[in-house]
Design an enzyme around this catalytic site. Structure first.
Site, PDB file in Angstrom:
ATOM      1  N   GLY A  70      30.700  35.129  41.297  1.00 37.71           N
ATOM      2  CA  GLY A  70      31.511  35.857  40.324  1.00 37.71           C
ATOM      3  C   GLY A  70      30.727  36.238  39.078  1.00 37.71           C
ATOM      4  O   GLY A  70      30.890  37.340  38.545  1.00 37.71           O
ATOM      5  N   GLN A 178      40.074  34.728  39.448  1.00 39.10           N
ATOM      6  CA  GLN A 178      41.175  33.768  39.580  1.00 39.10           C
ATOM      7  C   GLN A 178      42.360  34.322  40.367  1.00 39.10           C
ATOM      8  O   GLN A 178      43.327  33.601  40.609  1.00 39.10           O
ATOM      9  CB  GLN A 178      41.662  33.288  38.200  1.00 39.10           C
ATOM     10  N   SER A 198      34.999  35.948  43.669  1.00 40.62           N
ATOM     11  CA  SER A 198      34.050  34.868  43.953  1.00 40.62           C
ATOM     12  C   SER A 198      34.576  33.969  45.067  1.00 40.62           C
ATOM     13  O   SER A 198      35.728  33.509  45.005  1.00 40.62           O
ATOM     14  CB  SER A 198      33.855  34.055  42.663  1.00 40.62           C
ATOM     15  N   GLY A 199      33.744  33.695  46.085  1.00 40.05           N
ATOM     16  CA  GLY A 199      34.180  32.978  47.281  1.00 40.05           C
ATOM     17  C   GLY A 199      34.755  31.595  47.040  1.00 40.05           C
ATOM     18  O   GLY A 199      35.730  31.200  47.675  1.00 40.05           O
ATOM     19  N   HIS A 200      34.160  30.839  46.102  1.00 41.05           N
ATOM     20  CA  HIS A 200      34.553  29.425  46.007  1.00 41.05           C
ATOM     21  C   HIS A 200      35.878  29.203  45.298  1.00 41.05           C
ATOM     22  O   HIS A 200      36.344  28.071  45.179  1.00 41.05           O
ATOM     23  CB  HIS A 200      33.440  28.592  45.354  1.00 41.05           C
ATOM     24  N   THR A 236      17.266  40.006  50.810  1.00 44.41           N
ATOM     25  CA  THR A 236      17.760  39.646  52.144  1.00 44.41           C
ATOM     26  C   THR A 236      19.157  39.037  52.048  1.00 44.41           C
ATOM     27  O   THR A 236      19.408  38.196  51.186  1.00 44.41           O
ATOM     28  CB  THR A 236      16.786  38.649  52.810  1.00 44.41           C
ATOM     29  N   CYS A 322      32.884  25.432  32.890  1.00 44.29           N
ATOM     30  CA  CYS A 322      31.601  25.829  32.309  1.00 44.29           C
ATOM     31  C   CYS A 322      31.488  25.298  30.890  1.00 44.29           C
ATOM     32  O   CYS A 322      30.402  25.067  30.397  1.00 44.29           O
ATOM     33  CB  CYS A 322      31.484  27.342  32.313  1.00 44.29           C
TER      34      CYS A 322
HETATM   35  N1  PLP Z   1      35.294  34.610  36.093  1.00 45.50           N
HETATM   36  C1  PLP Z   1      36.268  33.697  36.071  1.00 45.50           C
HETATM   37  C2  PLP Z   1      37.615  34.075  35.537  1.00 45.50           C
HETATM   38  C3  PLP Z   1      36.036  32.392  36.539  1.00 45.50           C
HETATM   39  O1  PLP Z   1      37.024  31.497  36.512  1.00 45.50           O
HETATM   40  C4  PLP Z   1      34.737  32.078  37.037  1.00 45.50           C
HETATM   41  C5  PLP Z   1      34.415  30.702  37.498  1.00 45.50           C
HETATM   42  O2  PLP Z   1      34.781  29.716  36.875  1.00 45.50           O
HETATM   43  C6  PLP Z   1      33.751  33.084  37.054  1.00 45.50           C
HETATM   44  C7  PLP Z   1      34.072  34.329  36.564  1.00 45.50           C
HETATM   45  C8  PLP Z   1      32.380  32.809  37.548  1.00 45.50           C
HETATM   46  O3  PLP Z   1      32.325  32.777  38.959  1.00 45.50           O
HETATM   47  P1  PLP Z   1      31.144  32.008  39.703  1.00 45.50           P
HETATM   48  O4  PLP Z   1      31.387  30.548  39.499  1.00 45.50           O
HETATM   49  O5  PLP Z   1      31.281  32.413  41.148  1.00 45.50           O
HETATM   50  O6  PLP Z   1      29.868  32.482  39.124  1.00 45.50           O
END
Ligand code: PLP
Length: 377
Positions: A70, A178, A198-200, A236, A322
């Site tokens: 993401g 989200q 974002s995958g996770h 790649t 974060c």
């Molecule tokens: N944007 C939002 C709103 C998020 O909650 C997050 C992850 O916490 C991200 C971006 C960043 O994504 P990634 O962890 O895949 O870099």
């Protein structure tokens, strides 16, 4: 009992996703850029994943670009548009509650001479559309507003923001990290130019994401290298991760409506129980994504509460992951008008489709006891 209530930080990987990825760690190892059959098997898998992601967000497969998550998708959208459309203007608008992946990218652009406006939010945590209307102008090239906030879950008025951006001749980006797999997304119909996921966050692998770029929009390169992703992002392909991303989003979207109703019921039940305690208040109001609740506990240190909950098997988070571990108060809560002291007493609980009602009820009891114990100290 172990109760994981930190799905906004990351989700456990769905076993169906792991199963789909496994062959690409083993016998199907070819480089997707190779013309032989080893390579072509990888190409087919990546094409399938691209089709799945496109179908899930109402886009055409040629509008999907794979990224390493993401953050990369957000950075590319913002930097890519800023650099490619610099001849049209140097003004970028975003909100004061964006994830650091957007906020810091905009800050970096500011240091490069771009003008960045930060939209205020109201006490509910909703970005101010009147402020957006007043600040866009002929030199505005991009408006970036997240679909739902990762700390409060509050859904932002992205359709209105997109219309205002387009009225001023600017492009519109949304960070849907989200909401992908949680809320219906129709990128094409919603008039979005760029969208990050974002995958996770939807039970897929970490370190893989996608950027939707509407046909006709041309951001500057993210990477310079091979011809992958129309030469905009050489390198790649991470075939297993891309396969996992496609399957994870497809699985999430298939059961999205039922899951959302079930998750909201658990979250609401938990919230009711915890809000029944004196001196507890919810941060963020109005429409929210189904899984997130952000609560303020009067007289309770947020990190101390998290520690106590963890000892009882309940995982939650203070602000965004974060920011966790740093002493900085949550910029999101500050933007909503709360003080740093108030923000230090807040905890985010985020539910997912793998939780149960029993877990929600257990967690509520654990939270109540922990809060009372900490207040008694
Ligand atoms: N944007 C939002 C709103 C998020 O909650 C997050 C992850 O916490 C991200 C971006 C960043 O994504 P990634 O962890 O895949 O870099």
């Amino acid at each position: 009992m172990q109760v994981y209530l930190d799905h906004a930080a990351t989700t456990p990987q769905d076993p169906r996703v792991t199963q789909a990825m496994l062959p690409y760690f083993g016998q199907v190892f070819g480089n997707a850029s190779s013309v032989h059959s080893w390579g072509q098997q990888a190409v087919h898998a990546i094409d399938r994943a691209r089709d799945m992601v496109a179908a899930c967000i109402g886009a055409h497969p040629t509008e999907i670009y794979f990224t390493a998550g993401g953050t990369e998708a957000d950075n590319w959208a913002i930097m890519g548009v800023a650099h490619a459309y610099r001849h049209k203007g140097n003004h970028i608008v975003t909100s004061s509650i964006e994830h650091p992946a957007v906020r810091e990218a905009c800050r970096a652009l500011q240091q490069q001479g771009y003008r960045v406006s930060l939209l205020p939010v109201d006490g509910r945590g909703v970005a101010d559309m009147q402020a957006l209307r007043s600040c866009v102008g002929p030199d505005t090239i991009l408006v970036s507003l997240m679909h739902a906030n990762n700390e409060t879950g509050v859904i932002q008025p992205i359709a209105e923001a997109a219309a205002i951006a387009h009225g001023a001749g600017a492009l519109f980006h949304t960070d849907a990290v989200q909401t992908a797999g949680v809320l219906p997304l129709e990128a094409g119909r919603m008039d979005i130019d760029l969208l990050s996921l974002s995958g996770h966050k939807f039970f897929g692998p970490k370190g893989v994401g996608a950027l939707y770029v509407r046909r006709g929009v041309k951001p500057a390169n993210l990477l310079w290298g091979g011809a992958q992703e129309k030469s905009w992002r050489g390198g790649t392909y991470n075939t297993p991760a891309i396969v996992g991303l496609g399957v994870a989003l497809d699985c999430a979207v298939q059961t999205m409506a039922d899951d959302a109703a079930r998750v909201a019921a658990m979250r609401d039940d938990f919230e009711r129980e915890v809000l029944a305690l004196d001196g507890v208040q919810r941060n963020g109001d109005g429409p929210r994504v189904c899984g997130i609740t952000n609560l303020h506990f009067v007289g309770v240190d947020g990190p101390a509460l998290l520690y106590r909950l963890d000892q009882q098997g309940v995982a939650a988070s203070a602000g965004s992951a974060c920011a966790a571990g740093s002493v900085e108060p949550s910029p999101v809560l500050l933007a909503m008008g709360y003080s740093a002291d108030y923000a230090a007493q807040c905890v985010r609980f985020s539910f997912g489709r793998d939780n149960t009602m029993d877990e929600a009820q257990y967690a509520a009891q654990v939270v109540r006891q922990a809060v009372l114990a900490l207040r008694a100290h």
